[in-house]
Write a protein that holds these residues in place. Structure first.
Motif, PDB file in Angstrom:
ATOM      1  N   ARG B 121      -8.103 -29.784  59.210  1.00 33.90           N
ATOM      2  CA  ARG B 121      -8.999 -30.430  58.252  1.00 33.90           C
ATOM      3  C   ARG B 121     -10.387 -29.809  58.304  1.00 33.90           C
ATOM      4  O   ARG B 121     -11.247 -30.143  57.515  1.00 33.90           O
ATOM      5  N   MET B 123     -12.501 -30.200  60.783  1.00 34.32           N
ATOM      6  CA  MET B 123     -13.465 -31.043  61.472  1.00 34.32           C
ATOM      7  C   MET B 123     -13.113 -31.142  62.952  1.00 34.32           C
ATOM      8  O   MET B 123     -11.982 -31.447  63.300  1.00 34.32           O
ATOM      9  N   VAL B 143     -25.049 -44.722  58.195  1.00 31.62           N
ATOM     10  CA  VAL B 143     -23.850 -44.085  57.645  1.00 31.62           C
ATOM     11  C   VAL B 143     -22.622 -44.480  58.459  1.00 31.62           C
ATOM     12  O   VAL B 143     -21.560 -44.792  57.911  1.00 31.62           O
ATOM     13  N   ASP B 147     -19.455 -46.551  56.914  1.00 30.20           N
ATOM     14  CA  ASP B 147     -18.096 -46.000  56.829  1.00 30.20           C
ATOM     15  C   ASP B 147     -17.147 -46.624  57.849  1.00 30.20           C
ATOM     16  O   ASP B 147     -15.954 -46.747  57.605  1.00 30.20           O
ATOM     17  N   ARG B 175     -25.329 -39.734  54.019  1.00 35.97           N
ATOM     18  CA  ARG B 175     -24.027 -39.238  53.539  1.00 35.97           C
ATOM     19  C   ARG B 175     -24.185 -37.908  52.792  1.00 35.97           C
ATOM     20  O   ARG B 175     -23.364 -37.015  52.923  1.00 35.97           O
ATOM     21  N   LEU B 178     -24.641 -35.199  55.390  1.00 38.21           N
ATOM     22  CA  LEU B 178     -23.385 -34.901  56.088  1.00 38.21           C
ATOM     23  C   LEU B 178     -22.431 -34.120  55.183  1.00 38.21           C
ATOM     24  O   LEU B 178     -21.727 -33.221  55.636  1.00 38.21           O
ATOM     25  N   PHE B 187     -15.956 -34.407  53.798  1.00 36.96           N
ATOM     26  CA  PHE B 187     -16.794 -35.592  53.651  1.00 36.96           C
ATOM     27  C   PHE B 187     -16.954 -35.920  52.163  1.00 36.96           C
ATOM     28  O   PHE B 187     -18.024 -35.717  51.579  1.00 36.96           O
ATOM     29  N   PRO B 188     -15.886 -36.380  51.532  1.00 39.47           N
ATOM     30  CA  PRO B 188     -15.923 -36.595  50.080  1.00 39.47           C
ATOM     31  C   PRO B 188     -16.870 -37.723  49.689  1.00 39.47           C
ATOM     32  O   PRO B 188     -17.122 -38.636  50.471  1.00 39.47           O
ATOM     33  N   ALA B 189     -17.368 -37.592  48.474  1.00 41.08           N
ATOM     34  CA  ALA B 189     -18.259 -38.631  47.958  1.00 41.08           C
ATOM     35  C   ALA B 189     -17.478 -39.920  47.725  1.00 41.08           C
ATOM     36  O   ALA B 189     -16.306 -39.887  47.381  1.00 41.08           O
ATOM     37  N   ASN B 190     -18.137 -41.043  47.929  1.00 49.39           N
ATOM     38  CA  ASN B 190     -17.478 -42.319  47.638  1.00 49.39           C
ATOM     39  C   ASN B 190     -17.722 -42.691  46.177  1.00 49.39           C
ATOM     40  O   ASN B 190     -18.398 -41.978  45.440  1.00 49.39           O
ATOM     41  N   ASP B 191     -17.171 -43.819  45.774  1.00 45.99           N
ATOM     42  CA  ASP B 191     -17.235 -44.214  44.359  1.00 45.99           C
ATOM     43  C   ASP B 191     -18.675 -44.375  43.877  1.00 45.99           C
ATOM     44  O   ASP B 191     -19.022 -43.941  42.780  1.00 45.99           O
ATOM     45  N   ARG B 194     -20.277 -41.035  43.376  1.00 48.38           N
ATOM     46  CA  ARG B 194     -19.777 -40.363  42.163  1.00 48.38           C
ATOM     47  C   ARG B 194     -20.444 -40.941  40.918  1.00 48.38           C
ATOM     48  O   ARG B 194     -20.792 -40.216  39.997  1.00 48.38           O
TER      49      ARG B 194
END
Lengths: 130, 200
Positions: B121, B123, B143, B147, B175, B178, B187-191, B194
């Motif tokens: 991944r 990480m 953060v 999370d 976030r 990071l 480290f994908p963006a959250n809703d 977005r």
């Protein structure tokens, strides 16, 4: 938060990476429970300590109630004392009054007039006998 | 261990567990430890940056929490209060300069889950630790709590002792930093993020 990035127990993967391994976890848990044991034991109370706590809590309440009732009782006291004074200072009825109250009809049945008569006869016979 | 034991503590709600701990129930305390051991360790790692100090912080925080458990308001959740104690403990530990200068154990040796999978991944523990270390402490903690526990900004603000808006800003900037360091994939963006991006 992106659900696709979540690992065990719903954690994101980046935090999952920081999760303690099993050995660390076990060591940490043991050290915490060992250190906590005396503190937890000190918190445990016996039934006697609980009763003592309740007693110490209720003692002032009971004392306050007792003082309250005593105060109420003393508040009524002057009236009772004046009645007592009247009763003591009242003149005692004379003996004659008691005799007047007793009528012949109220004499006890144990002393019928016949028996009084026969008693006179007996007494007479005794005194006249040489 | 001598303490009193009771059954089914794992299934009981937290205010009940707290009441039982206040009476010295060892099993109830064990259940709280079980619930917050991993997340406490991760939060302490976020503040302190190495696992040895994180262990010390977590242990001290649980003991401090036990000593002060009567201060917890009846019916209040244990979690946010515990994180407040943990953060304070961790910061004290760092402030007193008793942090040991241990080299962090290589990630592959200390990870409980599959290290190969985590490397795939992209990480590792060191990468995460280094990325967190670049953030201010408030952002790191905000953060992590956001999370880790899914706490609201109000709860995070309560733990950090800041305003709700400040907590929101810490999470947002933390976030973002990071993500720029670890990459969108890791480290994908959250809703919410977005939506923010879309509205610009």
């Amino acid at each position: 938060m992106n659900d696709n990035s979540r690992g065990r127990q719903g954690w994101p993967n980046w935090l999952e990476t920081l999760r303690p391994d099993e050995i660390t976890r076990a060591r940490l848990k043991r050290s915490i429970t060992d250190a906590a044991a005396p503190l937890l034991n000190a918190r445990q109370v016996t039934w006697w300590e609980v009763a003592s706590d309740w007693a110490s809590l209720l003692t002032p309440v009971a004392a306050a109630v007792a003082v309250l009732f005593a105060g109420l009782a003393l508040g009524d006291r002057p009236v009772a004392r004046s009645e007592a004074t009247i009763a003591v200072s009242a003149e005692a009825p004379r003996l004659e009054e008691f005799i007047d109250w007793a009528s012949a009809e109220e004499l006890p049945a144990a002393f019928p007039e016949d028996s009084l008569t026969s008693l006179d006869v007996v007494l007479t016979s005794i005194t006249t006998d040489p | 261990m001598i303490g009193r034991r009771s059954q089914g503590a794992d299934l009981v709600d937290e205010p009940t567990l707290v009441r039982r701990v206040q009476r010295g129930d060892e099993a109830a305390f064990g259940a709280l430890v079980e619930r917050y051991l991993d997340s406490g360790f991760v939060a302490a790692m976020a503040v302190l940056g190495n696992s040895h100090d994180a262990e010390d912080a977590v242990q001290n925080a649980f003991i401090r929490a036990l000593e002060r458990i009567d201060q917890l308001q009846p019916g209040s959740p244990f979690g946010p209060w515990f994180y407040r104690v943990l953060r304070s403990t961790a910061l004290n530990l760092r402030r007193r300069e008793v942090l040991r200068s241990h080299e962090e154990i290589p990630a592959s040796a200390s990870m409980g889950s599959n290290p190969a999978k985590e490397l795939d991944r992209g990480m590792t523990r060191e990468m995460i630790r280094d990325a967190l270390a670049e953030l201010p402490e408030m952002q790191r903690m905000a953060v992590t709590l956001y999370d880790l526990e899914g706490y609201s900004h109000r709860e995070i603000a309560g733990i950090l002792g800041t305003a709700v808006g400040t907590s929101r800003a810490h999470v947002h900037h933390g976030r973002k930093a990071l993500r720029s360091r670890l990459g969108e994939q890791s480290f994908p963006a959250n809703d919410d993020e977005r939506k923010d991006e879309a509205s610009r």
